[in-house]
Design a protein around this motif. Structure first.
Motif, PDB file in Angstrom:
ATOM      1  N   SER A 143      -3.316  21.051 -15.846  1.00  0.00           N
ATOM      2  CA  SER A 143      -2.107  20.711 -15.936  1.00  0.00           C
ATOM      3  C   SER A 143      -1.391  20.787 -17.329  1.00  0.00           C
ATOM      4  CB  SER A 143      -1.798  19.420 -15.364  1.00  0.00           C
ATOM      5  OG  SER A 143      -2.284  18.430 -16.288  1.00  0.00           O
ATOM      6  N   ARG A 144      -0.271  20.751 -17.797  1.00  0.00           N
ATOM      7  CA  ARG A 144       0.506  20.923 -18.853  1.00  0.00           C
ATOM      8  C   ARG A 144       0.221  19.564 -19.570  1.00  0.00           C
ATOM      9  NH1 ARG A 144       6.815  21.531 -19.714  1.00  0.00           N
ATOM     10  NH2 ARG A 144       6.723  19.591 -18.477  1.00  0.00           N
ATOM     11  N   GLU A 145       0.486  18.393 -18.913  1.00  0.00           N
ATOM     12  CA  GLU A 145       0.237  16.974 -19.467  1.00  0.00           C
ATOM     13  C   GLU A 145      -1.343  16.823 -19.799  1.00  0.00           C
ATOM     14  OE1 GLU A 145       3.687  17.405 -17.076  1.00  0.00           O
ATOM     15  OE2 GLU A 145       1.383  17.834 -16.463  1.00  0.00           O
ATOM     16  N   GLY A 149      -3.000  16.520 -23.840  1.00  0.00           N
ATOM     17  CA  GLY A 149      -3.723  15.417 -24.039  1.00  0.00           C
ATOM     18  C   GLY A 149      -4.962  15.762 -24.705  1.00  0.00           C
ATOM     19  N   ARG A 183       4.993  25.242 -21.872  1.00  0.00           N
ATOM     20  CA  ARG A 183       3.513  24.521 -22.074  1.00  0.00           C
ATOM     21  C   ARG A 183       3.308  24.836 -23.362  1.00  0.00           C
ATOM     22  NH1 ARG A 183      -0.883  24.633 -18.584  1.00  0.00           N
ATOM     23  NH2 ARG A 183      -0.131  24.542 -16.118  1.00  0.00           N
ATOM     24  N   SER A 186       5.097  21.891 -25.109  1.00  0.00           N
ATOM     25  CA  SER A 186       4.247  20.420 -25.052  1.00  0.00           C
ATOM     26  C   SER A 186       2.859  20.567 -25.859  1.00  0.00           C
ATOM     27  CB  SER A 186       3.814  20.509 -23.678  1.00  0.00           C
ATOM     28  OG  SER A 186       5.032  20.110 -22.866  1.00  0.00           O
TER      29      SER A 186
END
Length: 294
Positions: A143-145, A149, A183, A186
């Protein structure tokens, strides 16, 4: 040449970082080339490249294994240290997806940093990754998040003088261009210095559209393996600050070895072989001329 006998001083870290990330935008992209061993690194330096790229595909190939997360972090660190010791160029190591976890990515980032390597690249492919140039496999992404991280964790483990390249495989996984750019945005905000929106041969216009839409805080890089007609000048004018020729020295070496192996197997006079470097060149690149002084 720097013999790499321990962690570099902070000033040297910064000097190598600035060769990859000049304080001002360079007039032409910073140019890296894939170097699969120390000899390739010395050839790259003499040819005038700005840095070495230690490709997971190339290192996997030299070990006779597929590029599918089969290389461990220790193997890549060992190769990177050998290459770093052979050249004064910055060295950036392709660390796949960070070996699957945030902690693994942070650990390899720290180990590379302590060994004097200038930077690492990690991609958002889910574990186990598949090589980007294989078009016939299903792909899944972190996932992008979650991957943002992972970038942040690697940044926290190394500080600001280690270069982090974040690569999204979103286009290769079939996601829309805007999703790929989101993406990359981010990952830049999470601490990446350089981002790559990778592609394995879609529309060349995607390269120009990515550069046109990019507004992130990181510099934009291209690995144009599948775009064989695109020039360095075109990429520079579009806004790419770094270009990586990731696997071409190994491919050239393979072509030459295949041809020479066939010639040798047929027998005949060695003087009839073509395309061989002189043995003195092998001795020179291996450091023989400096042995007495050392």
């Amino acid at each position: 040449m720097d013999l790499g006998t321990g962690p570099m001083m902070a000033a040297e870290y910064q000097a190598r970082r600035q060769r990859l990330l000049p304080p001002e935008e360079p007039s032409a992209p910073v140019l890296l080339v894939g170097t699969h061993n120390a000899v390739a690194a010395r050839i790259a330096e003499e040819a005038g490249f700005d840095g070495c790229w230690v490709s997971s595909l190339e290192i996997s190939a030299t070990k006779g294994i597929p590029d599918r997360n089969l290389l461990g972090a220790k193997e890549m660190i060992d190769v990177a240290q050998t290459i770093r010791s052979a050249t004064t160029l910055p060295v950036v190591v392709d660390c796949d997806n960070g070996y699957g976890t945030d902690l693994a990515a942070a650990r390899v980032a720290r180990e590379l940093h302590l060994s004097g390597v200038t930077g690492m690249c990690i991609e958002d492919s889910a574990f186990p990754k598949r090589n980007s140039l294989i078009k016939s496999v299903d792909r899944s992404l972190e996932s992008r998040e979650a991957f943002a991280g992972r970038v942040a964790r690697a940044r926290a483990a190394t500080g600001d003088d280690f270069v982090i390249v974040a690569r999204t495989e979103a286009l290769i996984a079939g996601l829309p261009l805007d999703d790929a750019i989101d993406r990359a945005q981010s990952y830049a905000e999470a601490g990446a210095d350089i981002v790559v929106v990778h592609s394995n041969g879609g529309e060349v216009d995607d390269l120009w559209e990515i550069a046109k839409k990019w507004t992130g805080p990181a510099r934009l890089a291209s690995i144009p393996t599948a775009y064989t007609d695109v020039t360095l000048d075109e990429l520079g004018h579009a806004g790419y600050g770094m270009v990586v020729y990731a696997n071409h020295l190994l491919r050239g070496a393979l072509a030459t070895m295949t041809r020479l192996a066939a010639q040798l197997r047929r027998g005949g006079q060695l003087s009839a072989l073509t395309g061989l470097a002189p043995i003195q060149e092998v001795l020179r690149l291996s450091g023989e001329p400096g042995v007495a002084a050392a």
